[in-house]
Design an enzyme around this catalytic site. Structure first.
Site, PDB file in Angstrom:
ATOM      1  N   LYS A  44     -32.356 -12.196  -0.614  1.00 15.40           N
ATOM      2  CA  LYS A  44     -33.390 -11.275  -0.128  1.00 15.40           C
ATOM      3  C   LYS A  44     -32.834  -9.848  -0.062  1.00 15.40           C
ATOM      4  O   LYS A  44     -31.622  -9.642  -0.147  1.00 15.40           O
ATOM      5  CB  LYS A  44     -33.869 -11.728   1.250  1.00 15.40           C
ATOM      6  CG  LYS A  44     -32.770 -11.736   2.309  1.00 15.40           C
ATOM      7  CD  LYS A  44     -33.162 -12.563   3.522  1.00 15.40           C
ATOM      8  CE  LYS A  44     -32.036 -12.559   4.548  1.00 15.40           C
ATOM      9  NZ  LYS A  44     -32.257 -13.543   5.607  1.00 15.40           N
ATOM     10  N   TYR A 264     -20.431  19.579  10.511  1.00 16.98           N
ATOM     11  CA  TYR A 264     -21.534  19.878  11.438  1.00 16.98           C
ATOM     12  C   TYR A 264     -21.122  19.628  12.875  1.00 16.98           C
ATOM     13  O   TYR A 264     -20.452  18.644  13.179  1.00 16.98           O
ATOM     14  CB  TYR A 264     -22.736  18.976  11.134  1.00 16.98           C
ATOM     15  CG  TYR A 264     -23.533  19.395   9.921  1.00 16.98           C
ATOM     16  CD1 TYR A 264     -24.150  20.640   9.855  1.00 16.98           C
ATOM     17  CD2 TYR A 264     -23.686  18.523   8.853  1.00 16.98           C
ATOM     18  CE1 TYR A 264     -24.881  21.013   8.750  1.00 16.98           C
ATOM     19  CE2 TYR A 264     -24.424  18.875   7.737  1.00 16.98           C
ATOM     20  CZ  TYR A 264     -25.029  20.134   7.697  1.00 16.98           C
ATOM     21  OH  TYR A 264     -25.760  20.493   6.601  1.00 16.98           O
TER      22      TYR A 264
HETATM   23  C1  LIG Z   1     -31.079 -14.386   5.724  1.00 18.21           C
HETATM   24  C2  LIG Z   1     -31.190 -15.843   5.982  1.00 18.21           C
HETATM   25  C3  LIG Z   1     -30.133 -16.711   5.680  1.00 18.21           C
HETATM   26  C4  LIG Z   1     -28.779 -16.230   5.211  1.00 18.21           C
HETATM   27  O1  LIG Z   1     -28.044 -15.738   6.306  1.00 18.21           O
HETATM   28  P1  LIG Z   1     -26.540 -15.233   6.163  1.00 18.21           P
HETATM   29  O2  LIG Z   1     -26.109 -14.980   7.557  1.00 18.21           O
HETATM   30  O3  LIG Z   1     -26.583 -13.989   5.343  1.00 18.21           O
HETATM   31  O4  LIG Z   1     -25.782 -16.313   5.494  1.00 18.21           O
HETATM   32  C5  LIG Z   1     -30.362 -18.069   5.827  1.00 18.21           C
HETATM   33  N1  LIG Z   1     -31.542 -18.536   6.294  1.00 18.21           N
HETATM   34  C6  LIG Z   1     -32.564 -17.729   6.612  1.00 18.21           C
HETATM   35  C7  LIG Z   1     -33.846 -18.319   7.118  1.00 18.21           C
HETATM   36  C8  LIG Z   1     -32.424 -16.367   6.478  1.00 18.21           C
HETATM   37  O5  LIG Z   1     -33.442 -15.560   6.821  1.00 18.21           O
END
Ligand SMILES: *Cc1c(COP(=O)(O)O)cnc(C)c1O
Length: 368
Positions: A44, A264
């Site tokens: 994702k 800054y």
């Molecule tokens: C993002 C997500 C994962 C992966 O999590 P990580 O901590 O990056 O391994 C797994 N299951 C769900 C439902 C997620 O939303």
């Protein structure tokens, strides 16, 4: 007149180099650690900033991909991936459900609103369902006491493929001393006692730290990118290789006098006559503005320290240990030789956010 061919090659702008073999190495680590589980690679948010399509190609040996959004799933189908693709946030509207069915995307069902939509929508083909149970994270999922009745409703729903599968998400898997993970696992097992179906619990923290969470499917995200999910470890501690190396170049080197203030807000003062470098990267590229003085940066492979405030296009570094550094020299902000976890820790965030936050003006390159 000299022709300008490729702006990306001639500018000193920031680069995110993605090592695709590191992704594959990290996938092998998942398989070593959870040999009896199938792998849903979580890609994702543009594969945690690494580029969805390139990452999906590099990881095409997995059994499924997990994405958050409908668009992410459609894009993967669009370029021909035939694996299962799971929409981890499910769907909200009828239209989203219809599109998910059309593109053969599996949906997470976590809320009664979705059951109503499922029962009330004609689909051209039935969808794969992952049934999510809330075992303690209290974000998405059916409360354990609702599971039995909800499953009865789903059983008569003609638009879903049976058998359905079961999942939950761990709120504290990144902390190996946190006992709530065992409570979540116990509640999941109790809720599903006597109910058949494949199961999935483990994110990266679960894969690395909680063997009893492995089940039929693991869902690693961050560890595939070479970053540890644990706040007190780096990817290297878990034999993971960083997939992204964020680099830039020195664009100026100047001599300043003791007492001169840099950047800054004039927040940092030269403690002696010294040389200060300016690096062509800033928060406009996704480098965190909250990174304080003392955040490490690699100049020509050696550690120096950030000084003063991060600006949109530049940061300044202390070059006292690097008298020969000159404009054009390579600077690594995180990745190979400098774990992103370290920068995240300094900036009061997590590696996930830094990786996802690399902006589109950063040029991405890929190697096998
Ligand atoms: C993002 C997500 C994962 C992966 O999590 P990580 O901590 O990056 O391994 C797994 N299951 C769900 C439902 C997620 O939303």
């Amino acid at each position: 007149m000299t022709q300008v061919s490729s702006v990306q090659q001639i500018t000193a702008r920031a680069q995110a180099h993605i090592d695709l073999s590191a992704l594959q190495h990290n996938l092998q680590r998942v398989k070593q650690i959870a040999p009896d589980s199938r792998v849903m690679a979580v890609i994702k948010s543009n594969a945690y900033g690494h580029g969805t399509l390139q990452v999906a190609r590099a990881l095409s040996a997995v059994d499924a991909f997990g994405v958050a959004l409908l668009d992410e799933g459609i894009a993967l189908r669009g370029i021909g991936f035939s694996q299962e693709i799971v929409l981890l946030s499910g769907f909200v509207t009828k239209e989203e459900l219809v599109a998910a069915a059309h593109y053969e995307l599996s949906v997470v069902v976590h809320n009664t609103h979705q059951i109503d939509v499922l029962l009330d929508t004609e689909l051209e083909q039935s969808v794969n369902v992952w049934f999510k149970i809330d075992t303690g994270m209290h974000r998405l999922g059916f409360a354990p006491e609702m599971v039995e009745d909800t499953l009865k409703k789903l059983a008569i729903c003609k638009h879903i493929k049976h058998p359905i599968r079961f999942m939950t998400h761990l709120a504290n898997a990144d902390d190996q001393n946190n006992s709530t993970t065992n409570e979540q696992l116990a509640l999941f097992d109790k809720t599903l006692d006597g109910i058949k179906g494949e199961q999935s619990i483990a994110n990266s923290g679960g894969v690395l730290g909680w063997p009893t969470s492995h089940r039929d499917w693991v869902r690693p995200g961050i560890m595939l990118y070479g970053v540890s999910p644990f706040n007190n470890q780096t990817g290297i501690d878990n034999d993971l290789k960083p997939a992204m190396t964020l680099s830039a170049r020195l664009i100026a080197v100047s001599q300043h006098k003791k007492g001169d203030k840099v950047g800054y807000g004039s927040t940092w003062e030269c403690p002696e006559d010294m040389s200060v470098g300016v690096v062509g990267i800033g928060y406009g590229d996704g480098y965190p503005r909250h990174a304080p003085t003392d955040t490490p940066v690699l100049v020509n492979g050696k550690r120096v320290s950030l000084v003063g405030r991060v600006s949109m296009d530049m940061i300044c570094v202390d070059l006292r240990s690097q008298p020969d550094a000159k404009p054009g020299d390579k600077v690594v902000l995180w990745g190979e030789g400098l774990p992103v976890d370290e920068i995240a820790d300094k900036a009061g965030t997590i590696g996930y956010e830094l990786l996802c936050g690399v902006t589109t003006r950063v040029n991405k390159t890929y190697s096998e």
